[in-house]
Design a protein around this motif. Structure first.
Motif: not given
Length: 253
Positions: A77-81, A91-94, A100-104, A116-121
């Motif tokens: 998902v690619t987005g803008a807030f 932002s982008r979330v995979v 979960s891998y995030t960019q913001s 950033n990598h998140w596990r079970d977030k």
């Protein structure tokens, strides 16, 4: 965008037309069929929260892949807030399973890292209590209030059938993955979720709208509104969702 916005709603809706119960049963069955086939869908989404200079807008687009037991198993998902007149924050979330891998635009990452990598977030992960047309449990919840509305609307190149309704739940809130709900009552007086759903001839969602109006606690507080509009297209289109290269990833704290 990561902070939780708690919108607490109470009491079951009076006067529901029980004759309409089960009108979304075919949509639920069609969705579960897509899950079983590990299918996919493309989407675009706008979510508006509040009014005036403090209002926020999230615009996003992306793709989902399904799995039989979990529903949405992977997303990109690619987005803008945007808040008020400020510049949009990209932002982008995979999400793949529980990773979960995030960019913001808010991120400060070490040199050479881009994710950033998140596990079970929980904030990033798809769940079965989301206010979303891809959630069979939510469709079951709203089916009792569903009323078919005549329409000639076309989405994704097909004629659609439209259903409208209103449902009240115990509590509702917001996280990165979307708006979520609980059927248990919260602590504050609340309001309603007014929704519209357009289904294609295959009974799969093509458009979903929701308007959430709630009365926050305290006489001096002002009622707020969250409006969501989602378009779905390309059901069954092959999509590839892969994790970023490890060398570009840092573990989130």
């Amino acid at each position: 965008m990561l902070s939780v916005l708690v919108l607490l709603l109470t009491s079951p809706l009076a006067g529901v037309a029980h004759a309409q119960a089960g009108s979304l049963a075919q949509a639920i069955s069609a969705l579960k069929g897509e899950f079983a086939e590990k299918s996919s869908v493309l989407f675009s989404k706008k979510t508006r929260n509040g009014l005036g200079s403090d209002a926020s807008l999230t615009v996003a687009h992306g793709k989902h892949r399904f799995a039989a037991k979990t529903g949405v198993y992977a997303s990109d998902v690619t987005g803008a807030f945007t808040v008020g007149d400020l510049d949009p924050v990209p932002s982008r979330v995979v999400n793949i399973g529980r990773d979960s891998y995030t960019q913001s635009g808010w991120d400060t990452l070490p040199k050479g890292k881009k994710w950033n990598h998140w596990r079970d977030k929980d904030g990033f992960l798809w769940s079965q209590n989301l206010v979303d047309a891809l959630n069979p449990k939510f469709l079951q919840l709203i089916s009792a209030s569903a009323e078919k509305v005549p329409t000639k609307d076309r989405y994704d190149g097909v004629r659609t059938s439209r259903y409208d309704g209103t449902v009240e739940v115990g509590s509702i809130g917001s996280r990165w993955a979307g708006i979520y709900y609980s059927e248990r009552e919260g602590f504050w007086d609340g309001g309603r979720v007014k929704w519209k759903l357009w289904l294609g001839p295959d009974n799969l969602p093509r458009r979903f709208q929701a308007e959430i109006v709630y009365e926050p606690y305290g006489a001096k507080q002002i009622a707020d509104t969250v409006r969501m509009n989602v378009l779905y297209k390309g059901w069954g289109t092959p999509v590839h969702i892969i994790a970023p290269p490890k060398k570009l990833v840092v573990e989130a704290e």
